[in-house]
Design a protein around this motif. Structure first.
Motif, PDB file in Angstrom:
ATOM      1  N   HIS A 138       0.829  -1.200   0.000  1.00 28.00           N
ATOM      2  CA  HIS A 138       0.000   0.000   0.000  1.00 28.00           C
ATOM      3  C   HIS A 138       0.867   1.255   0.000  1.00 28.00           C
ATOM      4  CE1 HIS A 138      -3.355  -2.621   0.815  1.00 28.00           C
ATOM      5  NE2 HIS A 138      -2.786  -3.057   1.916  1.00 28.00           N
ATOM      6  N   GLY A 139       0.217   2.360  -0.287  1.00 31.78           N
ATOM      7  CA  GLY A 139       0.843   3.665  -0.131  1.00 31.78           C
ATOM      8  C   GLY A 139       1.830   3.995  -1.222  1.00 31.78           C
ATOM      9  N   GLY A 140       2.335   5.202  -1.143  1.00 29.17           N
ATOM     10  CA  GLY A 140       3.309   5.668  -2.104  1.00 29.17           C
ATOM     11  C   GLY A 140       4.576   6.097  -1.411  1.00 29.17           C
ATOM     12  N   GLY A 141       5.148   7.187  -1.894  1.00 30.50           N
ATOM     13  CA  GLY A 141       6.380   7.678  -1.290  1.00 30.50           C
ATOM     14  C   GLY A 141       6.147   8.275   0.084  1.00 30.50           C
ATOM     15  N   PHE A 142       7.241   8.565   0.746  1.00 33.00           N
ATOM     16  CA  PHE A 142       7.182   9.134   2.092  1.00 33.00           C
ATOM     17  C   PHE A 142       6.635  10.557   2.043  1.00 33.00           C
ATOM     18  CE2 PHE A 142       9.150  11.570   5.542  1.00 33.00           C
ATOM     19  CZ  PHE A 142       8.753  10.819   6.632  1.00 33.00           C
ATOM     20  N   VAL A 143       5.669  10.822   2.913  1.00 33.48           N
ATOM     21  CA  VAL A 143       5.077  12.164   3.008  1.00 33.48           C
ATOM     22  C   VAL A 143       5.316  12.684   4.421  1.00 33.48           C
ATOM     23  CG1 VAL A 143       2.985  13.546   2.856  1.00 33.48           C
ATOM     24  CG2 VAL A 143       3.296  11.587   1.320  1.00 33.48           C
ATOM     25  N   PRO A 144       6.141  13.703   4.592  1.00 32.87           N
ATOM     26  CA  PRO A 144       6.410  14.227   5.938  1.00 32.87           C
ATOM     27  C   PRO A 144       5.139  14.765   6.592  1.00 32.87           C
ATOM     28  CG  PRO A 144       8.003  15.076   4.348  1.00 32.87           C
ATOM     29  CD  PRO A 144       6.913  14.414   3.565  1.00 32.87           C
ATOM     30  N   ASP A 145       5.097  14.662   7.904  1.00 32.74           N
ATOM     31  CA  ASP A 145       3.998  15.214   8.682  1.00 32.74           C
ATOM     32  C   ASP A 145       4.385  16.637   9.070  1.00 32.74           C
ATOM     33  OD1 ASP A 145       2.106  15.938  10.573  1.00 32.74           O
ATOM     34  OD2 ASP A 145       2.057  13.972  11.554  1.00 32.74           O
ATOM     35  N   ASP A 146       3.707  17.616   8.484  1.00 31.21           N
ATOM     36  CA  ASP A 146       4.105  19.012   8.734  1.00 31.21           C
ATOM     37  C   ASP A 146       3.759  19.488  10.139  1.00 31.21           C
ATOM     38  OD1 ASP A 146       1.359  19.273   8.518  1.00 31.21           O
ATOM     39  OD2 ASP A 146       1.396  20.446   6.666  1.00 31.21           O
ATOM     40  N   LYS A 147       3.074  18.634  10.906  1.00 34.26           N
ATOM     41  CA  LYS A 147       2.776  18.994  12.292  1.00 34.26           C
ATOM     42  C   LYS A 147       3.861  18.517  13.250  1.00 34.26           C
ATOM     43  CE  LYS A 147      -2.229  18.868  11.552  1.00 34.26           C
ATOM     44  NZ  LYS A 147      -3.506  18.209  11.941  1.00 34.26           N
ATOM     45  N   ARG A 148       4.829  17.752  12.722  1.00 32.75           N
ATOM     46  CA  ARG A 148       5.895  17.232  13.568  1.00 32.75           C
ATOM     47  C   ARG A 148       7.228  17.842  13.160  1.00 32.75           C
ATOM     48  NH1 ARG A 148       3.989  13.007  16.805  1.00 32.75           N
ATOM     49  NH2 ARG A 148       5.823  13.674  18.003  1.00 32.75           N
ATOM     50  N   SER A 149       8.227  17.690  14.035  1.00 30.19           N
ATOM     51  CA  SER A 149       9.534  18.301  13.801  1.00 30.19           C
ATOM     52  C   SER A 149      10.306  17.587  12.696  1.00 30.19           C
ATOM     53  CB  SER A 149      10.356  18.268  15.089  1.00 30.19           C
ATOM     54  OG  SER A 149      10.719  16.922  15.399  1.00 30.19           O
ATOM     55  N   ALA A 150      11.363  18.250  12.228  1.00 33.35           N
ATOM     56  CA  ALA A 150      12.235  17.645  11.219  1.00 33.35           C
ATOM     57  C   ALA A 150      12.916  16.401  11.773  1.00 33.35           C
ATOM     58  CB  ALA A 150      13.274  18.664  10.761  1.00 33.35           C
ATOM     59  N   VAL A 151      13.257  16.420  13.061  1.00 27.05           N
ATOM     60  CA  VAL A 151      13.908  15.256  13.689  1.00 27.05           C
ATOM     61  C   VAL A 151      12.956  14.060  13.696  1.00 27.05           C
ATOM     62  CG1 VAL A 151      14.795  14.343  15.878  1.00 27.05           C
ATOM     63  CG2 VAL A 151      15.476  16.628  15.104  1.00 27.05           C
ATOM     64  N   TRP A 152      11.728  14.270  14.119  1.00 30.60           N
ATOM     65  CA  TRP A 152      10.738  13.187  14.150  1.00 30.60           C
ATOM     66  C   TRP A 152      10.501  12.638  12.746  1.00 30.60           C
ATOM     67  CZ3 TRP A 152       5.990  12.063  12.049  1.00 30.60           C
ATOM     68  CH2 TRP A 152       5.196  11.087  12.697  1.00 30.60           C
ATOM     69  N   ASN A 153      10.368  13.511  11.769  1.00 31.88           N
ATOM     70  CA  ASN A 153      10.129  13.068  10.394  1.00 31.88           C
ATOM     71  C   ASN A 153      11.322  12.310   9.831  1.00 31.88           C
ATOM     72  OD1 ASN A 153       7.460  13.842   9.131  1.00 31.88           O
ATOM     73  ND2 ASN A 153       7.999  15.800  10.057  1.00 31.88           N
ATOM     74  N   ARG A 154      12.534  12.758  10.128  1.00 30.77           N
ATOM     75  CA  ARG A 154      13.721  12.037   9.676  1.00 30.77           C
ATOM     76  C   ARG A 154      13.752  10.644  10.314  1.00 30.77           C
ATOM     77  NH1 ARG A 154      17.242  10.789   5.727  1.00 30.77           N
ATOM     78  NH2 ARG A 154      19.271  10.141   6.570  1.00 30.77           N
ATOM     79  N   GLY A 155      13.439  10.580  11.599  1.00 26.44           N
ATOM     80  CA  GLY A 155      13.406   9.285  12.271  1.00 26.44           C
ATOM     81  C   GLY A 155      12.366   8.357  11.680  1.00 26.44           C
ATOM     82  N   ARG A 156      11.207   8.896  11.365  1.00 24.69           N
ATOM     83  CA  ARG A 156      10.156   8.088  10.753  1.00 24.69           C
ATOM     84  C   ARG A 156      10.594   7.559   9.394  1.00 24.69           C
ATOM     85  NH1 ARG A 156       4.938  10.674   8.139  1.00 24.69           N
ATOM     86  NH2 ARG A 156       3.979   8.821   7.227  1.00 24.69           N
ATOM     87  N   TYR A 157      11.251   8.393   8.612  1.00 25.87           N
ATOM     88  CA  TYR A 157      11.721   7.969   7.292  1.00 25.87           C
ATOM     89  C   TYR A 157      12.741   6.835   7.424  1.00 25.87           C
ATOM     90  CZ  TYR A 157      13.923   8.172   2.672  1.00 25.87           C
ATOM     91  OH  TYR A 157      14.435   7.847   1.430  1.00 25.87           O
ATOM     92  N   ILE A 158      13.650   6.955   8.373  1.00 27.36           N
ATOM     93  CA  ILE A 158      14.661   5.914   8.550  1.00 27.36           C
ATOM     94  C   ILE A 158      14.017   4.630   9.063  1.00 27.36           C
ATOM     95  CG2 ILE A 158      16.739   5.237   9.818  1.00 27.36           C
ATOM     96  CD1 ILE A 158      17.515   8.200   9.862  1.00 27.36           C
ATOM     97  N   VAL A 159      13.206   4.714  10.103  1.00 30.05           N
ATOM     98  CA  VAL A 159      12.599   3.528  10.700  1.00 30.05           C
ATOM     99  C   VAL A 159      11.657   2.819   9.732  1.00 30.05           C
ATOM    100  CG1 VAL A 159      10.984   2.731  12.492  1.00 30.05           C
ATOM    101  CG2 VAL A 159      12.835   4.306  13.088  1.00 30.05           C
ATOM    102  N   ASP A 160      10.786   3.598   9.086  1.00 26.35           N
ATOM    103  CA  ASP A 160       9.748   2.991   8.249  1.00 26.35           C
ATOM    104  C   ASP A 160      10.236   2.620   6.853  1.00 26.35           C
ATOM    105  OD1 ASP A 160       8.160   3.459  10.404  1.00 26.35           O
ATOM    106  OD2 ASP A 160       6.816   4.879   9.438  1.00 26.35           O
ATOM    107  N   ALA A 161      11.157   3.409   6.301  1.00 27.43           N
ATOM    108  CA  ALA A 161      11.579   3.180   4.916  1.00 27.43           C
ATOM    109  C   ALA A 161      12.973   2.566   4.836  1.00 27.43           C
ATOM    110  CB  ALA A 161      11.530   4.502   4.139  1.00 27.43           C
TER     111      ALA A 161
END
Length: 427
Positions: free
Chosen positions: A182-205
């Motif tokens: 499911h899903g497509g490319g990574f879409v950052p959550d603009d309600k969260r910090s750059a650190v949280w989004n970077r961590g999500r990208y590394i962990v999930d992708a």
């Protein structure tokens, strides 16, 4: 018996026929997230510029560990992966033109990484974590491709998978993809910090943590509702690494980042597949990326300045007979390395007093270590741990159950509910 065998054969053929038909039909509805512009080859200058970045991305994605067999040629595949349906072997991803990816185009590589479709159009088995890599940016996929093309070609033929019929039919994976991809490319959550989004990208992708730490459904797809809540992989527990699970094990944000870097701490040491992850991947990750992973897993927008140690679990009482027998076993076999009170010995054995394996709900990993031991391990820097022998031949199921119950109750706060029958199943 002969009639039953014939009926089973007919049923298998029917299942295979359905799988193929479903694959052909549902394959018509497979979606792609591959960008159209990857049809244009990268220039030599672009490949040269991207390759150093690709070396780092490939390290974070842990590509080498999976695509290099023990004692085998680098990037030449052959690593076995045990599944409920048989054994899969990692493929050669060196730039060899016959057995590797030397004749692959940029578009071929993108489609394999993000759609799970090989150069010939055949479906890849999802042991290759394209369900997670699907979220990778095109730039990062390009970078890995550029880096791999700088490796030495390895003329090593790919091993044939050993899968039971009808799971050997690749076309059926089109139906699997429809259900589980499911899903497509990574879409950052603009309600969260750059650190949280970077961590999500590394962990999930990139690091595809969910592939091991998420339980699977009947079709072996990840259960989205239980993402990162733990799973059994090749006989051992990949624990719950949600915020709640990590806290229960005794981790704090800073200590988790340090543990992923070093592989060893007061909470224990990385073993089994996670030792390979540290050895080939996380020890080389930038500190800011390890910090980002920890921030995301603990659901933080920034890391705290300090991480105080959480309180130790309260001991749980065990029957006196169990405690007496287990204490005698522990003193005879364990205390010499782990200390009379579970304090451990630096550079020899990890402490048990604060050990993660005693705090998680499942006793599987503890019992696995008692039965089969742990080899000597060298960790980043100068740290190492001596080998732990297995005691499968010395201790019967009752003795191991008593020992595990006593240790988990005393140092992990877990109820002493293991039985000899449980140990027999785990042998």
């Amino acid at each position: 018996m002969r009639k039953r065998t014939i009926l089973l054969g007919i049923a298998a053929v029917a299942i295979a026929g359905f799988a193929v038909a479903a694959g052909v039909f549902f394959g018509l509805f497979q979606s792609s997230v591959v960008a159209k512009d990857v049809a244009t080859p990268l220039t030599a200058d672009e490949m040269k510029r991207l390759a150093p970045r690709g070396a780092y991305i490939a390290t974070v994605a842990d590509c080498y560990a999976c695509h290099t067999a023990k004692g085998g040629a680098p990037w030449a595949g052959g690593m076995p992966f045990q599944t409920p349906f048989g054994t899969l072997y990692a493929t050669n991803i060196s730039p060899d033109k016959e057995f590797g990816i030397g004749n692959w185009t940029r578009a071929d590589f993108h489609r394999a990484m993000q759609d799970g479709i090989g150069k010939t159009g055949a479906n890849l088995y999802p042991a290759m974590p394209y369900t997670s890599y699907r979220q990778m940016s095109s730039e990062d996929v390009d970078a890995i491709f550029a880096y791999l093309m700088t490796r030495e070609p390895m003329r090593v033929e790919n091993r044939k998978n050993e899968l039971a019929f009808p799971f050997s039919i690749r076309r059926s994976l089109a139906f699997w993809n429809l259900i589980n991809l499911h899903g497509g490319g990574f879409v950052p959550d603009d309600k969260r910090s750059a650190v949280w989004n970077r961590g999500r990208y590394i962990v999930d992708a990139l690091a595809h943590c969910g592939e091991c730490h998420t339980p699977r459904n009947l079709m072996q797809g990840m259960k989205a509702a239980d993402y990162l809540k733990g799973a059994v992989i090749e006989g051992v527990e990949a624990p719950d690494i949600t915020k709640e699970g990590l806290t229960r094990m005794g981790f704090q944000p800073l200590t988790l980042a340090q543990f992923m870097k070093s592989g060893v701490s007061a909470l224990g040491s990385m073993t089994n597949q996670m030792f390979e992850v540290v050895h080939f991947s996380t020890q080389y990750m930038r500190d800011e990326d390890l910090t980002a992973m920890s921030a995301y897993l603990f659901d933080l927008d920034s890391m705290p300045a300090t991480s105080p140690a959480p309180p130790a679990p309260a001991p749980v009482d065990v029957p006196a007979q169990v405690a007496t027998a287990a204490r005698a076993t522990y003193d005879n076999l364990c205390a010499g390395c782990h200390g009379a009170n579970g304090q451990g010995i630096p550079h020899v054995a990890v402490p048990l007093l604060t050990n993660v394996s005693l705090r998680i709900a499942s006793a599987r990993n503890l019992v696995h270590a008692v039965l089969h031991g742990i080899p000597a391990q060298r960790f980043p820097g100068l740290e190492r741990m001596e080998p732990m022998p297995g005691f499968a031949d010395l201790l019967d199921d009752h003795a191991i159950a008593d020992l595990a119950n006593w240790m988990r109750a005393r140092w992990g706060g877990q109820q002493p509910n293991l039985t000899a029958q449980d140990i027999a199943k785990l042998r």
